[in-house]
Design an enzyme around this catalytic site. Structure first.
Site, short mmCIF file in Angstrom:
data_model
loop_
_atom_site.label_atom_id
_atom_site.label_comp_id
_atom_site.label_asym_id
_atom_site.label_seq_id
_atom_site.Cartn_x
_atom_site.Cartn_y
_atom_site.Cartn_z
N ASP A 189 72.24 52.34 38.40
CA ASP A 189 72.20 52.23 37.10
C ASP A 189 71.21 52.63 36.06
OD1 ASP A 189 74.06 50.97 35.07
OD2 ASP A 189 72.78 49.98 34.83
N GLU A 195 73.66 57.40 37.64
CA GLU A 195 74.33 57.52 36.84
C GLU A 195 73.14 57.92 35.47
OE1 GLU A 195 75.86 54.56 33.44
OE2 GLU A 195 74.41 53.79 34.10
#
Length: 623
Positions: A288, A341
């Protein structure tokens, strides 16, 4: 580190108990507090080492006991902290750690793990169903959540039915606040107790593997919450985070940022990454907020950040950490995936470390997501002015190994559900959504769709409630779900749609400049057999009869997907199963086909070129 730090059931001189170890170099004292000592500092002292690690063995503390560390800082103040290496934790709002023996789970996924070692996922189909376990489905018996074991059976059955290859779990590491969705982690080695025990989670992963479903997992090394029981100012000083808030505090999320330049912190995070693949057999990590790790000035104004040693904005320590993590993970666990990401144009995110990259297998294509959704939001009458926004993606499409995401981030914070974002009347909204999914599945790149997208929910995602399962049985919604299932099946069976996702030889525009009609056409080509499919998309609600498209070879072209088919809720405008090519030059190709393009529809055509296949098609053809 997880084999030596934390709490481990053990036996010393024939006496069973628990061995503890915690790093707190600036503490004056460290005790284990628990029910057995009435949660009071001063009974179960740990001994310190020169490395700042406090350790000890206590026979009276056993498997299943809740505990914390009580630390006395340099100024005499006391802190009660959860174990950074805890394997299990109390259910929120409680915050204690729990002694847990991870061993002796009867794994039955050896065949899957052995097969995984040999797979090159770059040329394999990857279709990911992104799931928030707490809101996928909820029990009707008064409980808030299903267990990992209950979810395994329900979710695997559904995912198999829908044709996905992988499940991606939003963070299931322990976290105190449901509204963070798990992205503010307090337990980097502790699966959340919301859904059961660590062995229950092992059962979930094992069950998926036995059903040939891969399991990815959201991992959050970019920041951690400021909750008092967590990592922040762990022994009264900044151990895990930078002391300078310009480097150690994230203004967007109100969280602390790890000090990646400190060896103990790097070891902590590297151990966490390995832990989930080692102990839980996960097939990879989706990492993330990588962009927030790469840039020292991420979301900061002038004067709010500290340049690196060369005066630049790159976070050199974080970059090295990501390279080390990817190098070690792929070296130790062949066949696993690491997916970033990363929302900027940082070069080489999915390139090997030895070629100057960060070493991820793949990267989310946030540009594709933003450009495509922005284009889809336009009323079709205005799309002719934005043709280049949709075709722009192919300029950079092969610079990284991309995943095309339609994730949870696209359906929260007032953005509405994907269906509700589509323009037009009811029919057009559903047609636009079918067109969007067809376009996603045929463009180069692996696929990801957040749960509920296949149901065509009207409401945006709410983590406090389950999906709108009541929509099943409604024709238009069932049509979307049926289309997703068929696209998954087609995607997995047609090599041209997955073999060359990361190679420009697998894609060729046929028509990308017909802005007047908002039509796009392209072909996808497989690696060796040169089999191809032709994709034609009409982004207006106007049917286009007799639309000529150039094709690479002569033959009969099967209409293998029509997003406007009646079974998907469409108007059933199409080409009666297929068309024969003509030796008429079009779009620079020697042969062409004439098609009826459905309104707001996407066609996938596959050539049939052998004499046997052609003879069969002639027998079937009404003309």
């Amino acid at each position: 580190m997880y084999n030596s730090m934390g709490a481990h059931p053990d036996e010393v001189n024939g006496i069973k108990g628990t061995r503890f170890a915690v790093w707190a170099p600036n503490a004056q004292e460290v005790c284990v507090i628990c029910d057995k000592n009435h949660w009071k500092h001063g009974e179960n002292y740990l001994n310190s080492s020169d490395a700042g690690v406090w350790s000890g063995f206590f026979p009276e503390i056993s498997d299943g006991d809740a505990y914390k560390f009580s630390l006395r800082g340099q100024n005499g103040e006391f802190f009660e902290k959860s174990d950074p290496y805890a394997f299990y934790s109390e259910l929120r709002p409680k915050t204690a750690s729990i002694v847990y023996n991870l061993e002796n789970f009867p794994w039955q996924d050896t065949q899957w793990i052995d097969k995984r070692k040999e797979v090159n996922w770059h040329d394999q189909p990857i279709s990911i169903y992104e799931v928030h376990l707490g809101s996928w489905k909820r029990p009707k018996d008064g409980r808030q959540f299903f267990t990992y074991r209950e979810l395994a059976k329900q979710l695997v059955e559904y995912v198999k039915q829908m044709g996905y290859t992988h499940i991606q779990l939003m963070p299931i590491t322990e976290h105190p606040f449901d509204g963070s969705w798990g992205y503010q982690t307090t337990g980097y080695f502790s699966p959340t107790s919301r859904f059961g025990t660590p062995h229950d989670l092992m059962y979930f992963v094992d069950y998926c593997h036995q059903a040939d479903i891969g399991v990815l997992f959201d991992w959050v090394p970019g920041h951690f919450p400021t909750d008092g029981h967590s990592l922040g100012r762990f022994d009264g000083t900044c151990l895990y985070e930078h002391e300078d808030p310009r480097k150690g505090f994230h203004p967007d999320w109100g969280t602390y940022i790890f000090n990646y330049g400190r060896n103990e912190i790097r070891d902590f995070l590297l151990s966490s990454a390995h832990f989930w693949i080692d102990k839980y057999h996960f097939d990879g990590l989706r990492v993330d907020a990588v962009a927030s790790m790469l840039y020292l000035d991420y979301s900061r104004q002038e004067g709010e950040w500290v340049p690196n040693s060369s005066g630049g904005r790159e976070n050199l320590e974080a970059i090295q950490f990501l390279k080390d993590a990817n190098t070690s993970l792929h070296g130790e666990y062949p066949g696993i995936l690491t997916i970033a990401e990363e929302s900027t144009s940082w070069g080489g995110v999915s390139h090997p470390v030895y070629n100057g990259g960060l070493g991820f297998n793949m990267k989310w294509d946030m540009g594709w997501m933003n450009d495509t959704l922005r284009y889809m939001h336009f009323d079709p009458i205005y799309r002719s002015h934005h043709q280049g926004e949709l075709s722009f993606r192919m300029i950079y499409a092969f610079t990284e190994n991309f995943v095309l995401p339609l994730s949870h981030d696209e359906v929260v914070h007032g953005k509405r559900s994907l269906l509700s974002q589509m323009p037009g009347d009811l029919w057009q909204q559903f047609a636009n959504l079918r067109l969007l999914y067809g376009y996603q599945y045929t463009m180069p790149g692996k696929k990801l769709l957040f749960m509920g997208g296949e149901l065509a929910q009207w409401h945006e995602w709410d983590h406090d409630n389950e999906l709108d399962w009541k929509l099943i049985g409604h024709d238009h919604h069932d049509g979307i779900r049926r289309l997703i299932g068929d696209l998954n099946y087609l995607y997995r069976s047609e090599k041209s749609l997955f073999e060359t996702d990361f190679n420009s030889s697998g894609f060729s525009w046929i028509q990308c400049d017909d802005s007047k009609n908002s039509v796009f056409a392209f072909q996808r080509i497989s690696a060796e057999s040169e089999e191809n499919v032709i994709v034609i998309a009409n982004f207006t609600p106007v049917p286009r009869d007799g639309y000529r498209i150039g094709v690479p070879k002569a033959g009969f072209y099967n209409e293998i997907i029509n997003s406007d088919a009646e079974i998907y809720g469409g108007s059933n405008i199409g080409n009666a199963g297929g068309v024969y090519s003509e030796k008429i030059n079009s779009h620079g190709l020697d042969h062409s086909i004439t098609l009826n393009l459905p309104p707001l529809g996407l066609l996938i055509m596959k050539p049939v070129t052998t004499n046997k296949q052609l003879d069969q098609k002639k027998k079937e053809s009404p003309t």
